[in-house]
Design a protein around this motif. Sequence first.
Motif, PDB file in Angstrom:
ATOM      1  N   GLN A 197       0.849  -1.180   0.000  1.00 34.38           N
ATOM      2  CA  GLN A 197       0.000   0.000   0.000  1.00 34.38           C
ATOM      3  C   GLN A 197       0.886   1.232   0.000  1.00 34.38           C
ATOM      4  N   TYR A 198       0.456   2.239  -0.740  1.00 38.89           N
ATOM      5  CA  TYR A 198       1.153   3.516  -0.767  1.00 38.89           C
ATOM      6  C   TYR A 198       0.128   4.605  -0.534  1.00 38.89           C
ATOM      7  N   PHE A 199       0.516   5.654   0.141  1.00 42.57           N
ATOM      8  CA  PHE A 199      -0.361   6.773   0.399  1.00 42.57           C
ATOM      9  C   PHE A 199       0.188   7.996  -0.316  1.00 42.57           C
ATOM     10  N   LEU A 200      -0.648   8.611  -1.135  1.00 39.31           N
ATOM     11  CA  LEU A 200      -0.294   9.837  -1.834  1.00 39.31           C
ATOM     12  C   LEU A 200      -0.909  10.983  -1.038  1.00 39.31           C
ATOM     13  N   ARG A 201      -0.084  11.786  -0.420  1.00 35.76           N
ATOM     14  CA  ARG A 201      -0.569  12.850   0.449  1.00 35.76           C
ATOM     15  C   ARG A 201      -0.425  14.192  -0.249  1.00 35.76           C
ATOM     16  N   GLY A 202      -1.534  14.954  -0.270  1.00 40.07           N
ATOM     17  CA  GLY A 202      -1.457  16.255  -0.914  1.00 40.07           C
ATOM     18  C   GLY A 202      -2.742  17.045  -0.874  1.00 40.07           C
TER      19      GLY A 202
ATOM     20  N   ALA B 245      -5.032  10.971 -11.257  1.00 41.51           N
ATOM     21  CA  ALA B 245      -5.561  12.293 -10.930  1.00 41.51           C
ATOM     22  C   ALA B 245      -6.587  12.137  -9.823  1.00 41.51           C
ATOM     23  N   SER B 246      -6.574  13.058  -8.890  1.00 39.35           N
ATOM     24  CA  SER B 246      -7.530  13.033  -7.789  1.00 39.35           C
ATOM     25  C   SER B 246      -8.081  14.432  -7.582  1.00 39.35           C
ATOM     26  N   GLY B 247      -9.347  14.496  -7.213  1.00 35.63           N
ATOM     27  CA  GLY B 247     -10.002  15.766  -6.941  1.00 35.63           C
ATOM     28  C   GLY B 247     -10.597  15.746  -5.548  1.00 35.63           C
ATOM     29  N   ASP B 248     -10.737  16.924  -4.963  1.00 34.71           N
ATOM     30  CA  ASP B 248     -11.326  16.978  -3.632  1.00 34.71           C
ATOM     31  C   ASP B 248     -12.543  17.880  -3.618  1.00 34.71           C
ATOM     32  N   LYS B 249     -13.227  17.919  -2.474  1.00 35.39           N
ATOM     33  CA  LYS B 249     -14.445  18.702  -2.371  1.00 35.39           C
ATOM     34  C   LYS B 249     -14.291  19.793  -1.327  1.00 35.39           C
ATOM     35  N   GLY B 250     -15.157  20.767  -1.412  1.00 39.77           N
ATOM     36  CA  GLY B 250     -15.104  21.892  -0.490  1.00 39.77           C
ATOM     37  C   GLY B 250     -14.744  23.168  -1.225  1.00 39.77           C
ATOM     38  N   ALA B 251     -14.725  24.260  -0.498  1.00 38.51           N
ATOM     39  CA  ALA B 251     -14.312  25.536  -1.087  1.00 38.51           C
ATOM     40  C   ALA B 251     -12.825  25.463  -1.412  1.00 38.51           C
TER      41      ALA B 251
ATOM     42  N   ASP C 118      -8.919  21.328  -5.136  1.00 34.83           N
ATOM     43  CA  ASP C 118      -7.794  21.118  -6.047  1.00 34.83           C
ATOM     44  C   ASP C 118      -7.954  19.808  -6.818  1.00 34.83           C
ATOM     45  N   VAL C 119      -7.344  19.777  -8.003  1.00 31.66           N
ATOM     46  CA  VAL C 119      -7.113  18.541  -8.745  1.00 31.66           C
ATOM     47  C   VAL C 119      -5.606  18.325  -8.717  1.00 31.66           C
ATOM     48  N   VAL C 120      -5.187  17.127  -8.315  1.00 24.32           N
ATOM     49  CA  VAL C 120      -3.765  16.804  -8.240  1.00 24.32           C
ATOM     50  C   VAL C 120      -3.490  15.654  -9.204  1.00 24.32           C
ATOM     51  N   VAL C 121      -2.436  15.795 -10.009  1.00 29.40           N
ATOM     52  CA  VAL C 121      -1.996  14.734 -10.907  1.00 29.40           C
ATOM     53  C   VAL C 121      -0.699  14.166 -10.339  1.00 29.40           C
ATOM     54  N   TRP C 122      -0.689  12.838 -10.219  1.00 27.22           N
ATOM     55  CA  TRP C 122       0.420  12.125  -9.592  1.00 27.22           C
ATOM     56  C   TRP C 122       1.138  11.244 -10.605  1.00 27.22           C
TER      57      TRP C 122
ATOM     58  N   GLN D 163       6.679   7.071  -9.387  1.00 28.87           N
ATOM     59  CA  GLN D 163       7.510   7.858  -8.470  1.00 28.87           C
ATOM     60  C   GLN D 163       6.777   8.203  -7.177  1.00 28.87           C
ATOM     61  N   ARG D 164       5.439   8.025  -7.180  1.00 30.42           N
ATOM     62  CA  ARG D 164       4.603   8.360  -6.015  1.00 30.42           C
ATOM     63  C   ARG D 164       4.750   9.842  -5.657  1.00 30.42           C
ATOM     64  N   GLN D 165       4.760  10.710  -6.701  1.00 25.37           N
ATOM     65  CA  GLN D 165       4.960  12.136  -6.489  1.00 25.37           C
ATOM     66  C   GLN D 165       3.899  12.953  -7.202  1.00 25.37           C
ATOM     67  N   GLU D 166       3.566  14.082  -6.612  1.00 32.08           N
ATOM     68  CA  GLU D 166       2.695  15.063  -7.267  1.00 32.08           C
ATOM     69  C   GLU D 166       3.474  15.720  -8.393  1.00 32.08           C
ATOM     70  N   ILE D 167       2.856  15.792  -9.586  1.00 29.42           N
ATOM     71  CA  ILE D 167       3.541  16.463 -10.694  1.00 29.42           C
ATOM     72  C   ILE D 167       2.811  17.712 -11.170  1.00 29.42           C
ATOM     73  N   TRP D 168       1.493  17.792 -10.958  1.00 29.55           N
ATOM     74  CA  TRP D 168       0.720  18.997 -11.285  1.00 29.55           C
ATOM     75  C   TRP D 168      -0.358  19.199 -10.241  1.00 29.55           C
ATOM     76  N   ARG D 169      -0.714  20.470 -10.040  1.00 28.39           N
ATOM     77  CA  ARG D 169      -1.824  20.810  -9.154  1.00 28.39           C
ATOM     78  C   ARG D 169      -2.615  21.938  -9.819  1.00 28.39           C
ATOM     79  N   PHE D 170      -3.910  21.718  -9.964  1.00 32.18           N
ATOM     80  CA  PHE D 170      -4.823  22.736 -10.473  1.00 32.18           C
ATOM     81  C   PHE D 170      -5.629  23.217  -9.273  1.00 32.18           C
ATOM     82  N   SER D 171      -5.402  24.447  -8.853  1.00 34.44           N
ATOM     83  CA  SER D 171      -5.877  24.921  -7.552  1.00 34.44           C
ATOM     84  C   SER D 171      -7.118  25.789  -7.615  1.00 34.44           C
ATOM     85  N   GLU D 172      -7.781  25.819  -6.459  1.00 36.13           N
ATOM     86  CA  GLU D 172      -8.824  26.765  -6.106  1.00 36.13           C
ATOM     87  C   GLU D 172     -10.062  26.729  -6.995  1.00 36.13           C
TER      88      GLU D 172
END
Length: 70
Positions: free
Chosen positions: A4-9, A27-33, A36-40, A44-53
């Motif tokens: 198991q690996y956890f991608l934190r961001g 790619a993962s998206g979150d909810k709330g005000a 962000d959309v984060v592309v991993w 490498q288990r690393q964030e490579i792009w973030r589309f914010s706000e």
Amino acid sequence: PHMQYFLRGHANPISCVVMSSTGRLIASGDKGAESDVVVWDYLQRQEIWRFSEHDHGILEVRFTHDERYV
């Protein structure tokens, strides 16, 4: 035999996750005000792009077949 690996961001609860057709990107998206959309990079288990706000949460994310667009 299972790893198991956890991608934190994300600061907000995650609302959607998608893997690209080759399995190279996630790619993962979150909810709330101010969501962000984060592309991993999966290998490498690393964030490579973030589309914010995004103002009202992310309902769905998808990759184009060639992985050039989210």
